[in-house]
Write a protein that holds these residues in place. Structure first.
Motif, PDB file in Angstrom:
ATOM      1  N   GLU A  41       0.835  -1.198   0.000  1.00 18.75           N
ATOM      2  CA  GLU A  41       0.000   0.000   0.000  1.00 18.75           C
ATOM      3  C   GLU A  41       0.870   1.247   0.000  1.00 18.75           C
ATOM      4  O   GLU A  41       2.079   1.180   0.198  1.00 18.75           O
ATOM      5  CB  GLU A  41      -0.852   0.017   1.272  1.00 18.75           C
ATOM      6  CG  GLU A  41      -1.964  -0.967   1.295  1.00 18.75           C
ATOM      7  CD  GLU A  41      -2.761  -0.793   2.568  1.00 18.75           C
ATOM      8  OE1 GLU A  41      -3.901  -0.337   2.484  1.00 18.75           O
ATOM      9  OE2 GLU A  41      -2.217  -1.083   3.652  1.00 18.75           O
ATOM     10  N   ALA A  44       3.901   1.794   2.463  1.00 17.72           N
ATOM     11  CA  ALA A  44       4.334   0.488   2.971  1.00 17.72           C
ATOM     12  C   ALA A  44       5.849   0.423   3.108  1.00 17.72           C
ATOM     13  O   ALA A  44       6.375  -0.382   3.881  1.00 17.72           O
ATOM     14  CB  ALA A  44       3.856  -0.606   2.035  1.00 17.72           C
ATOM     15  N   GLN A  89      10.786   7.065  -7.816  1.00 20.39           N
ATOM     16  CA  GLN A  89       9.401   7.513  -7.915  1.00 20.39           C
ATOM     17  C   GLN A  89       9.401   9.022  -8.117  1.00 20.39           C
ATOM     18  O   GLN A  89      10.256   9.713  -7.579  1.00 20.39           O
ATOM     19  CB  GLN A  89       8.661   7.168  -6.613  1.00 20.39           C
ATOM     20  CG  GLN A  89       7.177   7.406  -6.693  1.00 20.39           C
ATOM     21  CD  GLN A  89       6.475   6.980  -5.420  1.00 20.39           C
ATOM     22  OE1 GLN A  89       7.098   6.645  -4.430  1.00 20.39           O
ATOM     23  NE2 GLN A  89       5.164   6.990  -5.461  1.00 20.39           N
TER      24      GLN A  89
ATOM     25  N   ALA C 356       9.741  11.653  -1.390  1.00 16.48           N
ATOM     26  CA  ALA C 356       9.399  10.265  -1.730  1.00 16.48           C
ATOM     27  C   ALA C 356       9.072  10.138  -3.216  1.00 16.48           C
ATOM     28  O   ALA C 356       8.595  11.057  -3.833  1.00 16.48           O
ATOM     29  CB  ALA C 356       8.189   9.825  -0.930  1.00 16.48           C
TER      30      ALA C 356
END
Ligand SMILES: Nc1ncnc2c1ncn2[C@@H]1O[C@H](COP(=O)(O)OP(=O)(O)OP(=O)(O)O)[C@@H](O)[C@H]1O
Ligand SMILES: Nc1ncnc2c1ncn2[C@@H]1O[C@H](COP(=O)(O)OP(=O)(O)OP(=O)(O)O)[C@@H](O)[C@H]1O
Ligand SMILES: [Mg+2]
Ligand SMILES: [Mg+2]
Lengths: 513, 303, 356, 329
Positions: A41, A44, A89, C356
């Protein structure tokens, strides 16, 4: 998969951030010649595991073995040099540099110390054509859309002669075509013996390409499974830790009826809105309670339509009427005043304010529309934030955490909350499901349905055609920066027909222009 | 005037290019005004340039004067050294150069015609000599604090030097603290405040200009001491506010540094232009003031 | 054990801990050099002593830095504050010096109003250049930094305007309840700015604009207005500082007043923990920063460090301050100490933060 | 893919835009020069142009170094003081009778060393460049006054030759050797930025340091390098200044950092980093130089009007530059 010795082993990996235990005693193996999906998820710990591996973060404990020897990379530079090539990412490239440079910087072709620009451009073109892209490689990367930037990042990664290729959600903003293209290359690389670590939230993609799956939950290892032995449903259960029939829920969404909504004055009526060089003039009506889907290929101009509607870019012609009243060309603040919200696809550059807290990020748009003299009372703030943290399952559920510390998917949820809080009458969602996990995606889709049932209009853009079809009352097809068709989403409409329309660019079956 | 050389002077007027240091103090402004007024009075066309306290700017200005083919160049050097190259260019262009206010340290004295101005060392020395004279009878040690000008600037260096030389005559005179007050009132005040707190017994204050002295006055008053009585105050310059303080008995002595050298400069410019011989060093008429002299002189002070 | 340690962490982790520590160390060093450094006595009904001097003298810097904090937080910078100080002080002094009765309160107030008015106009000018025309802040304000000094000199005609006005003097030298009025004004201004930014949503909006201008625009913030306001605020703060500086010596010096104050102010802001790139701002940190800078200047005089070496001394202190302030530096030092006996192969390091 | 061909067309249209700010600056510079020629006699002399170069050679070299720093999104406030310190050190060593070559080497090492140390502090301790270089500025200026409170003349033969040697045409127009050195530095810098890895890394770091790090670029090394380069350029600038004035003075080049930053920014380099050219910086320096020349030629302004007019011309220049930039956007 054939070789029995893993090229990469991570054992006992732990990593804590202040207040968050992102990874706890995680084990991970990667074999040469396999595509290994890392699932879990939002939050995570997938990205964190990757960053620990490549030395962006230090571990609190655990060992990494690469090619038989224990390693501890000091940073991406060392990792790359050792043969670990990574696409992180979010697009992590330099938008001020040219496309070619973004691919080759750090290992430019040189002669006598001097960069050979011509050679570099030539090689960049060749490499991009492998991905079926034909870009002006000397144009600054920032002039291309996020999806293309994503492709460039991939091009950069696959050009490195690497033993391990890591792709952290590379497909989150790609269309089916590009995904197919990427997979073709991934298979090719796998067959050459390269080990590929692949992160995605799309289950179909996992089953299409992965040989093996590792599941993380809340920073802990759930298990490692061969794909063939793990049915989709079990995978989802392992990811979220509960037995849920989410998948059925999604698939069984009924088609949405359009007829009832198309009566009366449209909420927003756009006529001949355009901006030269960006998008051809287009007309569009959106009624209250209607979900309009925008379909098109990568770079077809969907984002541009959304930006013009919201006033993020200034239109140079055309008119917009809200509730039948002509209004001037919009600017973001004017658009918000009229009840329009816009959740941008580029969350890092145009969405989050990294330094501010989750609370402040959520309340930003509402506060902006109230003006700075009327702060939202603290109690109301807490109420709202609490409500959406719970509703969207944002983790960590700490309103005061700086938003930059959240995982990518959770940042996306914060942005969504920002706009939901303003209770817009028309919400423009540009790739809202980008990078959010399957549970949250289902929630989001339900939410959109609920909101539109409650009278909110939604302009929905997504690279996933199925999603668009599932949610929309009406699908507007874009091609080459032109709106080519308005299709009512009745029983006869399916993905194939939309694709055909895109391919042929025909204007048939237009509804209410 | 003669029109044969003056190419920039259209109607036969002498053209004087003057590069001023800046406008960093009232003194400097008075100096500028004096030069402008006397140029107008003498019928000399003045090309005025303000270097904003930068030597680089002065050099640039002199180069441009040479290009404009002015008849005479005059300037107040920001610092003593570093002028040879550009002065040589002026010499090659046959333009006579006059230094005002401060000299340069060129070994080749032919690079400039003459130097007119005050002698900072002498000013410091005059101040020191007066003090030595005053404290002749002092038996115990006399504690002096010094407010220096901007660190590294020529007036500060020279006045400090002159004062130290003169006071060396009496071993009782001791400079117990010396700090830079940047030639400003605020600086003088701030430094003096700390002097007063750190040193219980201060007998004499020597400030490198009036402004610092005026700032220090406030600090002394605030500390509950009487300026001019408890602490003897010596300064340099003699601008109007300083003279007023002297006349009021708050200062004890001022060594003048006159900015009014405009008329003399114009005179020299004409002579230099006509190729007349002039003395290589011309001192401005300067004096010193005690409290009584200040009272007498104050009514007709111009600056 | 863990409790005390976590409390220790909480204290040292506080954003103001290190600036305070630096200030304390500086004061302690002075006291060792001269035990009477911290002594304060009552003289003529008000407090008198070096600490009071420091407070009084740092007041203008605090003011200028407050405005600068807000400007920097929007991602800009204001180099023109020094000139603004000179202009406002000169305007007020010029007006007052021309009045028949310099002690009359209305005259002084008019003078102050004129000074403020000019500063407002010039602040608006800066604001327009940055927020409307879109010139880079450093260069937009450089224009006024250069031209403004000329303007100040134009007002004073290159002379020092001396005034003799009780009420005006009080701004710089007055005392209320035995404390210098100047520091009270500065603190009041700080409270005002804090209230202005923290009780309204202005602070958050400013931080948002400074943190990510494009995201803020898309969230509907009219960043132009906020940025404009920041420059006006900065100008007003500088104007009040200008009154203080000129009142302190009862004279306006167009050339020297506020010279290089912009650098000090930026330094104070940075010491206070606000990043020059914009975003989060810390007013209390800025105030501490200003106090540190003034203490440093005063220390030079109090310790009678020769002017020739004063700058070296300052440099060393500033270097020490930034090192102590830097978390990365402290982390290195403490880890090295801890790592020495245990000596793990790869000591943990903090690395650049990556989203992130 | 049909969409991409369109992208290509659009990008092509965009290409020259990157040069627009620089071109605008060039045009404005020429206009300003034209105004000077039409207004003031003798302005059209070729030597006036040469003088702009002679008088700003050191500024140019320092600005080139600053361009590197600003391109990475940093700033270097220490340049003015390092220039002064280099000149002071050279003067004082020469005064002590050291041979010119030794002095040159020593003087050229100090600046880069300081720059290197500052770069390390910025990178390893993550301290903001502004505060580090401000401390560097205090330090270098402090060294100046520490070495000597007053100016030190230079009488060394080599220095004198470098200072007074004129390289010119038969009409008597000339440039100094410093100008040639400055040009050499400019060309070397432009080449470095365009054709070396270091140069490209500078742009990448300025564009997005975090991305650059994740792309595996040597961010730390690049940062340290640019401050070292800036230190080196300041040192060369200091040497040129000591040729120019044949002395070392403790208060010379005060506030020069602002001139330098202004020149770089006027030249079109963005302060947040990632975009700009050395050629733009050259134009920026020339713009400042021409403004100053205009004012000297006018010769009727008093001190305060000088400042106001400099500010005004600066404003007009930047405003026009900006407006031209917008037009083409
Ligand atoms: N720099 C950081 N500081 C503090 N916490 C962090 C930081 N980076 C990540 N975290 C936290 O660590 C946890 C794991 O984040 P991570 O980015 O690895 O998630 P993810 O699995 O990649 O999720 P997503 O699918 O949303 O990308 C999250 O709870 C996140 O909030
Ligand atoms: N910020 C921008 N500035 C300039 N050009 C842009 C920008 N964003 C997109 N473009 C250009 O416009 C084209 C259309 O992009 P747009 O983002 O509208 O496409 P899209 O249909 O949303 O596709 P996707 O977002 O999936 O790439 C892109 O290919 C890109 O070349
Ligand atoms: Mg992630
Ligand atoms: Mg898009």
């Amino acid at each position: 998969m054939t070789d029995s010795r893993p090229v990469l082993t991570m054992t006992g990996i732990s990593k804590s951030f202040p207040g968050v235990r992102a990874l706890h005693d995680v084990r991970f193996r990667l074999f040469p010649g396999e595509v290994h999906a890392l699932m879990g998820e939002n939050g995570a710990g997938k990205s964190t595991l990757i960053k620990v591996l490549t030395g962006v973060y230090d571990t609190d404990g655990g060992t990494v073995t690469f090619g038989g020897t224990e390693v501890s990379f000091a940073g991406p530079m060392q990792a790359t040099a050792a043969g670990v090539s990574t696409v992180y990412q979010e697009v992590n490239l330099c938008t001020n540099l040219s496309v070619a440079e973004n691919i080759f910087i750090g290992r430019e072709p040189r002669r006598l110390g001097a960069v050979r620009w011509g050679e570099m451009r030539r090689r960049a073109r060749a490499l991009l054509s492998r991905l079926d892209l034909d870009l002006d490689v000397s144009a600054p990367l920032g002039s291309y859309s996020l999806a293309i930037q994503q492709m460039v990042a991939i091009a950069r990664a696959i050009d490195v002669q690497a033993r391990v290729l890591i792709l952290d959600e590379p497909t989150s903003s790609l269309d089916a075509d590009e995904v197919a293209q990427l997979f073709r290359i991934m298979r090719q690389l796998r067959d050459e013996g390269i080990a590929i670590l692949f992160v995605t939230h799309f289950l179909d993609q996992v089953y299409a390409i992965a040989d093996r799956i590792t599941v993380l939950r809340n920073g802990q290892l759930v298990g490692e499974y061969p794909t063939a032995e793990l049915p989709q449903l079990t995978l989802v259960e392992k990811m979220i830790g509960k037995e849920l029939d989410i998948l059925e829920g999604i698939d069984e969404q009924p088609k949405r009826a359009v007829a009832a909504l198309e009566k009366g004055t449209p909420l927003v009526a756009v006529s001949d809105l355009g901006r030269s060089g960006a998008v051809e003039p287009f007309s569009l009506t959106i009624h209250a309670g209607e979900v309009v889907g925008l379909a098109g290929l990568l770079g077809s101009g969907r984002t541009e339509v959304a930006r013009l509607l919201f006033g993020a870019d200034r239109a140079d012609r055309g008119e917009i009427a809200v509730d039948g009243q002509p209004t001037g060309l919009p600017t973001p603040s004017r658009a918000i005043e009229r009840g329009i919200g816009f959740c941008s696809e580029n969350r890092r550059a145009e969405g989050i304010v990294a330094e501010l807290s989750v609370r402040e990020n959520m309340l930003l748009a509402m506060q902006a529309s109230r003006g700075w003299l009327r702060p939202i009372p603290r109690r109301r703030q807490d109420e709202l934030v609490e409500k959406y943290i719970t509703a969207l399952q944002i983790r960590p559920a700490d309103p005061e955490a700086p938003v930059r510390n959240l995982s990518g998917g959770n940042q996306q949820k914060v942005l969504l909350a920002r706009w939901l809080i303003t209770e817009p009458r028309l919400l423009i969602l540009d790739e809202p499901t980008r990078g959010i996990d399957i549970g949250a995606k289902t929630e989001l889709q339900k939410l959109v349905t609920q909101l539109s049932d409650g009278g909110m209009a939604v302009l929905f853009i997504s690279a996933e055609l199925e999603e668009v079809l599932r949610l929309s009352h009406k699908v507007v097809v874009m091609r080459d920066r032109r709106m080519v068709a308005h299709l009512a989403n009745d029983d006869s409409l399916d993905a194939d027909r939309v694709m055909q329309t895109i391919a042929s660019g025909s204007h048939r079956e237009e509804v209410n222009r | 005037g003669n029109s044969d050389t003056g190419d920039a002077g259209n109607d036969g007027k002498i053209v004087l290019g003057f590069s001023q240091v800046g406008a960093e103090s009232g003194w400097r402004t008075a100096n500028t005004t004096s030069i402008k007024e006397s140029a107008a009075a003498a019928g000399i066309e003045l090309k005025f340039d303000d270097a904003q306290q930068k030597q680089e700017n002065q050099i640039k200005a002199i180069r441009n004067f040479i290009q404009q083919k002015v008849d005479v160049i005059a300037f107040s050097p920001v610092v003593e050294s570093g002028w040879d190259t550009v002065l040589k260019e002026a010499k090659d262009a046959d333009i006579p150069v006059i230094l005002t206010d401060r000299s340069v340290d060129s070994a080749d004295k032919s690079l400039y015609k003459t130097f007119i101005g005050s002698d900072f060392v002498k000013e410091g020395r005059l101040a020191g000599e007066w003090l030595v004279e005053q404290k002749k009878g002092a038996s115990g040690p006399v504690n002096i604090v010094e407010l220096q000008g901007t660190t590294g600037s020529a007036p500060a260096n020279d006045r400090k030097k002159g004062f130290a030389e003169a006071t060396a005559a009496n071993p009782n005179l001791k400079i117990i603290a010396s700090q830079s007050g940047d030639f400003t009132r605020a600086g003088g005040k701030q430094v003096m405040e700390q002097f007063l707190k750190a040193n219980p017994k201060i007998d004499v204050l020597f400030a490198h200009n009036d402004d610092m002295g005026l700032g220090a006055l406030e600090a002394i008053t605030a500390a509950g001491k009487v300026p001019g009585k408890d602490i003897t105050i010596i300064t340099i310059d003699a601008v109007k506010d300083g003279m007023q303080a002297l006349a009021d008995g708050k200062f004890n002595f001022i060594a003048e540094c006159s900015p009014l050298l405009g008329p003399q400069l114009m005179d020299l410019a004409k002579k230099a232009h006509d190729g007349e011989q002039v003395a290589p060093r011309i001192e401005t008429e300067e004096t010193t003031f005690t409290q009584d002299q200040a009272k007498a002189a104050l009514p007709n002070r111009k600056y | 054990m863990t409790d005390t340690r976590s409390r220790y962490r909480a204290v040292t982790g506080h954003q103001l801990f290190w600036p305070v520590a630096v200030l304390v160390v500086m004061l302690a060093a002075n006291t060792i050099y001269r035990p009477g450094f911290l002594s304060v006595e009552v003289n003529n009904g008000h407090l008198y002593g070096t600490p009071i001097d420091i407070l009084r003298l740092s007041a203008p810097l605090i003011l200028v830095s407050l405005g600068m904090t807000v400007v920097i937080s929007t991602g800009g910078i204001d180099l023109s504050v020094g000139s603004m100080v000179a202009i406002s002080g000169a305007t007020a002094c010029l007006y007052i010096s021309e009045q028949p009765d310099q002690n009359s309160l209305p005259a002084v107030l008019t003078g102050l109003a004129m000074g403020l008015g000019i500063a407002l106009a010039l602040g608006a000018w800066n604001g327009v250049l940055v927020a409307v025309i879109g010139i880079q802040p450093i260069i937009a304000t450089l224009i006024l930094m250069v031209a403004g000094r000329g303007l100040a000199q134009l007002i004073t005609e290159g002379q020092i305007i001396t005034i003799n006005s009780g009420p005006y003097r009080a701004i710089g030298l007055g005392h209320v309840l035995t404390l210098p009025l100047a520091i009270l004004i500065a603190l009041a201004a700080a409270l005002l700015v804090a209230a202005f930014t923290r009780w309204t949503a202005l602070g958050m909006i400013i931080e948002s604009v400074g943190g990510n201008a494009e995201a803020s625009r898309l969230a509907g913030i009219r960043s132009g207005r906020v940025v404009f306001l920041a420059y006006v605020l900065s100008a007003v703060c500088a104007a009040v500082a200008g009154f203080m500086i000129t009142a302190n010596v009862s004279s306006a010096d167009g050339n020297a007043a506020g010279l290089w104050v912009e650098l000090d102010a930026i330094l104070a802001v940075v010491i206070g923990g606000t990043a020059l790139a914009g975003g989060r701002f810390h007013l209390s940190g800025t105030i501490l920063g200003a106090l540190i800078i003034q203490t440093l200047t005063t220390s030079v005089y109090a310790m009678n460090i020769s002017p020739q070496t004063a700058l070296l001394f300052k440099a060393v202190v500033v270097i020490a301050v930034c090192l102590i302030q830097a978390p990365a530096f402290r982390a290195r030092i403490t880890r090295q100490r801890r790592a020495a006996p245990a000596s793990p192969p790869t000591p943990a390091r903090e690395k650049e933060e990556v989203p992130a | 893919m049909s969409s991409t061909s369109l992208t290509l067309g659009r990008a092509k249209l965009r290409l020259p835009r990157r040069q627009v700010p620089v071109l605008a600056t060039l045009v404005l510079l020429l206009v300003m020069y034209g105004i000077g020629v039409s207004q003031y006699r003798a302005f059209s002399n070729a030597q006036v142009v040469f003088n702009v170069f002679i008088d700003n050679g050191f500024l140019l070299v320092v600005a080139v170094g600053m361009t590197f720093v600003i391109l990475t999104g940093g700033i270097d406030l220490s340049v003015g003081s390092v220039v002064a310190m280099t000149a002071m050190v050279s003067a004082s060593l020469l005064q002590q009778g050291l041979p010119a070559q030794v002095v040159l080497v020593v003087a050229l090492l100090i600046g880069p060393l300081l720059g290197f140390l500052m770069g390390c502090a910025i990178h390893f301790f993550e301290i903001q460049p502004f505060i580090v270089t401000l401390a560097g500025m205090f330090f270098a200026r402090g060294m100046c006054t520490f070495i000597s409170g007053s100016s030190i003349p230079i009488t060394d033969g080599f220095w004198t030759t470098m200072s007074q040697q004129r390289i010119g045409d038969p009409q008597g127009n000339f440039v100094s050797i410093s100008v040639l050195i400055a040009f050499a530095v400019v060309i070397a810098a432009a080449w470095t930025l365009a054709y070396t890895r270091l140069g490209r890394n500078v742009y990448a770091v300025g564009g997005n340091p975090q991305s650059a790090l994740l792309m595996g670029l040597p961010v730390g090394r690049t940062r340290i390098a640019v401050y070292t380069i800036s230190g080196l350029c300041s040192a060369i600038g200091g040497i040129l200044l000591s040729f120019y004035t044949l002395s070392g003075a403790p208060l010379i080049a005060v506030g020069m950092e602002l001139d330098v930053i202004a020149a770089v920014v006027i030249g079109g380099t963005v302060l947040t980093g990632g975009s700009g050219y050395v050629f733009g910086t050259v134009l920026g320096v020339l713009a400042l130089g021409v403004i100053q020349t205009l004012i000297t030629f006018d010769g009727s302004l008093n001190s305060w009007w000088t400042r106001i007019v400099i500010g005004g011309l600066l404003f007009a220049f930047i405003l026009l530059q900006r407006l031209v930039g917008i037009r083409y956007k």
